[in-house]
Design a protein around this motif. Sequence first.
Motif, PDB file in Angstrom:
ATOM      1  N   THR A 267       0.791  -1.234   0.000  1.00 36.25           N
ATOM      2  CA  THR A 267       0.000   0.000   0.000  1.00 36.25           C
ATOM      3  C   THR A 267       0.820   1.279   0.000  1.00 36.25           C
ATOM      4  OG1 THR A 267      -0.130  -0.059   2.422  1.00 36.25           O
ATOM      5  CG2 THR A 267      -1.923  -1.092   1.181  1.00 36.25           C
TER       6      THR A 267
ATOM      7  N   GLU B  57      -9.610   0.115  -5.889  1.00 37.45           N
ATOM      8  CA  GLU B  57     -10.287   1.128  -5.072  1.00 37.45           C
ATOM      9  C   GLU B  57      -9.781   1.102  -3.635  1.00 37.45           C
ATOM     10  OE1 GLU B  57     -14.455   0.584  -5.709  1.00 37.45           O
ATOM     11  OE2 GLU B  57     -14.372   1.432  -7.741  1.00 37.45           O
ATOM     12  N   GLU B  58      -9.427  -0.078  -3.141  1.00 35.72           N
ATOM     13  CA  GLU B  58      -8.808  -0.167  -1.814  1.00 35.72           C
ATOM     14  C   GLU B  58      -7.471   0.560  -1.796  1.00 35.72           C
ATOM     15  OE1 GLU B  58      -8.388  -4.198  -0.583  1.00 35.72           O
ATOM     16  OE2 GLU B  58     -10.512  -4.656  -0.869  1.00 35.72           O
TER      17      GLU B  58
ATOM     18  N   SER C 121      -6.490   2.939  -3.721  1.00 32.24           N
ATOM     19  CA  SER C 121      -6.650   4.378  -3.947  1.00 32.24           C
ATOM     20  C   SER C 121      -6.948   5.130  -2.653  1.00 32.24           C
ATOM     21  CB  SER C 121      -7.762   4.637  -4.969  1.00 32.24           C
ATOM     22  OG  SER C 121      -9.041   4.371  -4.436  1.00 32.24           O
ATOM     23  N   CYS C 122      -7.459   4.429  -1.649  1.00 30.08           N
ATOM     24  CA  CYS C 122      -7.764   5.075  -0.368  1.00 30.08           C
ATOM     25  C   CYS C 122      -6.504   5.502   0.373  1.00 30.08           C
ATOM     26  CB  CYS C 122      -8.583   4.136   0.516  1.00 30.08           C
ATOM     27  SG  CYS C 122     -10.239   3.799  -0.129  1.00 30.08           S
ATOM     28  N   SER C 123      -5.405   4.819   0.103  1.00 31.30           N
ATOM     29  CA  SER C 123      -4.158   5.114   0.822  1.00 31.30           C
ATOM     30  C   SER C 123      -3.097   5.775  -0.054  1.00 31.30           C
ATOM     31  CB  SER C 123      -3.583   3.829   1.429  1.00 31.30           C
ATOM     32  OG  SER C 123      -3.329   2.870   0.427  1.00 31.30           O
TER      33      SER C 123
ATOM     34  N   PHE D 135      -5.441   7.266  -6.595  1.00 30.53           N
ATOM     35  CA  PHE D 135      -6.788   7.833  -6.624  1.00 30.53           C
ATOM     36  C   PHE D 135      -6.948   8.757  -7.840  1.00 30.53           C
ATOM     37  CE2 PHE D 135      -9.829  11.183  -5.604  1.00 30.53           C
ATOM     38  CZ  PHE D 135     -10.930  10.455  -5.184  1.00 30.53           C
TER      39      PHE D 135
END
Length: 244
Positions: free
Chosen positions: A166, A213-214, A216-218, A223
Amino acid sequence: MKNKFEIKSHDGPGRLGKCNGEVTPRIFNEKEIKIAPSEGSSYNIDKEIAKWNVEKTLELANNQEYQVATIQGSKYLDLRIECAQKLEELGYNGLIIANGDDLLTHPKDLVDLIINLRKNLDSNTFLIFPFAEPSFMPILSYIGIDGFLENSCDYYSYLNVLMTPTKSYMLDKYPIYEMTQPELKKYNENTLDLVIKEIQTHMKNRSLRNLIEERSCSNPQVFSTLRILDKDYLEYILKHNQLF
């Protein structure tokens, strides 16, 4: 020299296939594939210089003993496409996208380049992305990248960067572990191995978009890349999505 490459299935635009007997997307060891020499350049240079680099790259790649060649052209989309198409004409079906580290910091250029290469190249030509950070690998695979170079482990370990699925950590600033460079390189290799298996498994389960999408949150750059993809190339995504 042609590589044996075939597409088995899609997850959106992402391609699950086989290259020389191994599942793609995959990690390529640059010592095991014969990469044609090329005339590299920085990303942000004058177009005349970039054009000369493309011409020189095509001269250097005009040799049947190589398996993979490099797409030069710096930041100029038309030169990149021209270089890639002419490399195909020379017989290459494996192409490396130069300036990968720079492209990761230019999300619009990144998306435009990969999608336009996919639109203008034979579907049986596979694309390799160098210097990819693990958090970017799922979305790159989703857009149409078929492989990544293992040299990113050398590159980031030399910079004292620890790679996780991540996020990448500068160990000078975030001393999570004390590691020698060989230890850090091995850790980064394991991270790449984990992420590529994640990508392959999500593709088989038709859930790669969920993983992206997971991520992109971090990662703000992932994103931004995803939003650009959805905004500018929705038709491209829908064209390749499976129907339920």
